[in-house]
Design an enzyme around this catalytic site. Structure first.
Site, mmCIF file in Angstrom:
data_model
loop_
_atom_site.group_PDB
_atom_site.id
_atom_site.type_symbol
_atom_site.label_atom_id
_atom_site.label_comp_id
_atom_site.label_asym_id
_atom_site.label_seq_id
_atom_site.Cartn_x
_atom_site.Cartn_y
_atom_site.Cartn_z
ATOM 1 N N CYS A 86 0.834 -1.208 0.000
ATOM 2 C CA CYS A 86 0.000 0.000 0.000
ATOM 3 C C CYS A 86 0.872 1.264 0.000
ATOM 4 C CB CYS A 86 -0.991 -0.017 1.156
ATOM 5 S SG CYS A 86 -2.327 -1.192 0.876
ATOM 6 N N HIS A 172 -3.550 -5.433 1.235
ATOM 7 C CA HIS A 172 -2.916 -5.933 2.457
ATOM 8 C C HIS A 172 -2.913 -7.459 2.487
ATOM 9 C CE1 HIS A 172 -2.333 -2.166 4.672
ATOM 10 N NE2 HIS A 172 -3.440 -1.754 4.074
ATOM 11 N N GLU A 174 -1.329 -9.307 4.505
ATOM 12 C CA GLU A 174 -1.218 -9.782 5.887
ATOM 13 C C GLU A 174 -2.571 -9.912 6.580
ATOM 14 O OE1 GLU A 174 -0.915 -5.263 6.222
ATOM 15 O OE2 GLU A 174 -0.477 -6.833 4.776
ATOM 16 N N SER A 226 5.392 -10.496 38.261
ATOM 17 C CA SER A 226 4.057 -9.989 38.577
ATOM 18 C C SER A 226 3.082 -11.111 38.881
ATOM 19 C CB SER A 226 3.526 -9.176 37.395
ATOM 20 O OG SER A 226 3.286 -10.027 36.287
ATOM 21 N N GLY A 227 3.479 -12.345 38.580
ATOM 22 C CA GLY A 227 2.567 -13.465 38.701
ATOM 23 C C GLY A 227 1.947 -13.855 37.380
#
Length: 513
Positions: A86, A172, A174, A226-227
């Site tokens: 693009c 696009h 993707e 942080s867990g």
């Protein structure tokens, strides 16, 4: 090993497209490592990276506007295949002597193109559906370029200069709406760039371990646990690289899920024989957050307090020079770059004070969430830990909307535990990308028994996704949702209503704050 890795790099240059990380994601799915870099990267830097191919992403600018994003034209003389998508195709056209102008009508959505079945379209159907999103169009091609695809409204849907290995597409590939987009990308990567597709988590681990050892030397690292899945995987990876030079600091800030603190200490402290210091900082964090309702301010406070606390702990440990974080690719893009507007500051990106004394180590900041999980499995972390629900650094602090109080935290903690229990009982853990409860700062009227109530509303958020960049609300069976609602209302104090969030991303984000 390092050299082989570098030779298999596809470099994606960022011109501001909302899809730019999807390009990187699609390439990695093909077993080829890819990185996203700013369009202002120098030619010398590109040469050092030694990419096998370069992709110029799309973007919101017009190439003929003053100040629009550009790239050093020397990039087309490196002898490396280049494909523009693009805006990237329009920029290539302009820089090489072609012309671009505004289209009469903006083309957005699905379109059918007719392609030459060679080059990018080798072994693909002559007619195929693609996803267009552009308001400009190429008028004249640069010298040496040919048309290889067109549509009724787009004369130059795809172009090539095979002698120079330069390619462009005005759609696009993707995006999943482009039905053969992955195949086109594969043709570019495998057939044109000659990549072998041997990138795996196994060699990623080897490379990252070498990078960590080279950077750290004989110095010490503090890892912020942080867990959550991300910080846990980072801790195990770094421990594998440098062993006892790593000290993990697990901050119990009072914003954790039910049973989180004890689980972390048992699974990682005992299970992986890691040195973990548990810091009880509940009162400290709650006092700083008292009266604060703005979500950005809460994130900044939590991020700052984390690092200030690490400064204090480092002073006790002595000689700690590095702070390790579980920052992901999606964290970085959502915190904004030169080409992207800030969506929200991320706890691992925007919340760090400028006077921080540590150097950062972020070994998974080029990985997506599902890649981090794959990395965790490769590192030997049990599946039930790797597939635990993602948990943000600010914890429940951003799942209590508005001002945080102990009562509100307990409501979210208990309701979230119920939701996770029900999802597990129904065997839906792997079907739903992320699920949690939130507490909006609202109350509503209800009736329980013979009495009027005026209590809190709990929101249930459950989404499906592949990489966290986009998501949709999970279509959970009504009977399951009814079970969740019934248990929360009956088992959690001060709740008389449960609602289900049916918003996708975009326009919303997955977390509410």
């Amino acid at each position: 090993m390092e050299m082989a890795f570098e030779q298999e790099l596809i470099l994606v240059l960022d011109f501001g497209s909302q899809y730019n990380q999807l390009i990187t994601r699609r390439i990695r799915e093909m077993g080829v490592y890819s990185e996203l870099h700013d369009h202002e990267i120098s030619i010398e830097e590109i040469k050092k990276m030694n990419p096998k191919g370069i992709i110029l992403s799309g973007g919101p600018n017009s190439v003929y506007e003053e100040g629009s994003f550009t790239v050093d034209p020397e990039i087309f003389n490196l002898g490396v295949p280049v494909m523009g998508i693009c805006y990237g195709m329009q920029l290539m056209t302009k820089l090489l002597g072609g012309s671009v102008e505004r289209a009469n009508e903006r083309e957005y959505g699905k379109a059918v193109i007719k392609a030459e079945t060679h080059s990018l379209f080798t072994k693909l159907p002559e007619e195929q559906t693609v996803w267009m999103s552009h308001s400009d169009k190429v008028i004249n091609l640069p010298e040496g370029f040919n048309v290889i695809a067109h549509s009724p409204s787009c004369k130059y849907a795809a172009i090539e200069n095979p002698e120079r290995n330069l390619y462009g597409v005005q759609f696009h590939p993707e995006v999943r709406h482009s039905e053969y987009g992955n195949d086109l990308l594969r043709n570019f990567i495998r057939e044109i760039c000659k990549c072998t597709g041997e990138w795996t988590m196994e060699n990623f681990i080897e490379i990252e371990i070498e990078k960590i050892r080279e950077k750290v030397g004989d110095r010490k690292v503090i890892c912020a646990m942080s867990g959550g899945v991300d910080s846990s995987v980072v801790a195990v990876l770094i421990h594998k690289a440098i062993g006892d030079q790593l000290t993990c600091i697990f901050v119990d800030h009072g914003l954790l899920r039910k049973g989180e603190g004890d689980m972390v200490m048992k699974q990682f402290g005992e299970g992986f024989n890691m040195n973990i210091i548990r810091v009880d900082a509940k009162e400290r964090f709650m006092s700083k957050l008292a009266g604060v309702s703005d979500p950005e301010q809460k994130r900044k406070i939590i991020g700052n307090e984390f690092v200030y606390l690490f400064d204090e702990e480092a002073a006790k440990l002595k000689d700690a020079d590095f702070l390790a974080q579980g920052t992901l690719y999606t964290d970085i893009i959502e915190s904004g770059t030169k080409t992207a507007q800030t969506i929200k500051s991320h706890h691992n990106v925007g919340g760090l004070p400028e006077d921080m004394q540590f150097e950062l180590i972020e070994p998974v900041n080029t990985l997506f969430k599902d890649e981090v999980r794959a990395l965790g499995i490769e590192l030997g972390i049990p599946e039930h830990l790797v597939w635990r629900q993602p948990f943000p650094g600010p914890g429940l602090g951003i799942r209590v909307l508005g001002e945080i109080t102990e009562e509100k935290l307990e409501i979210v903690r208990e309701s979230d535990a119920i939701l996770r229990e029900v999802i597990a009982e129904e065997g839906l853990e792997r079907d739903i990308w992320q699920y949690f409860t939130v507490l909006p700062d609202i109350r509503s009227v209800g009736v329980m028994g013979d009495y009027r109530t005026y209590d809190y509303t709990v929101g249930v958020r459950a989404v499906t996704s592949i990489d966290g960049m986009t998501s949709d609300f999970a279509r959970i069976d009504w009977e399951v949702l009814q079970k969740v609602s019934s248990r929360i209302v009956n088992e959690v104090d001060h709740v008389n209503r449960v609602v289900y969030d049916i918003t996708s991303k975009p326009p919303s984000t997955i977390e509410w704050e």
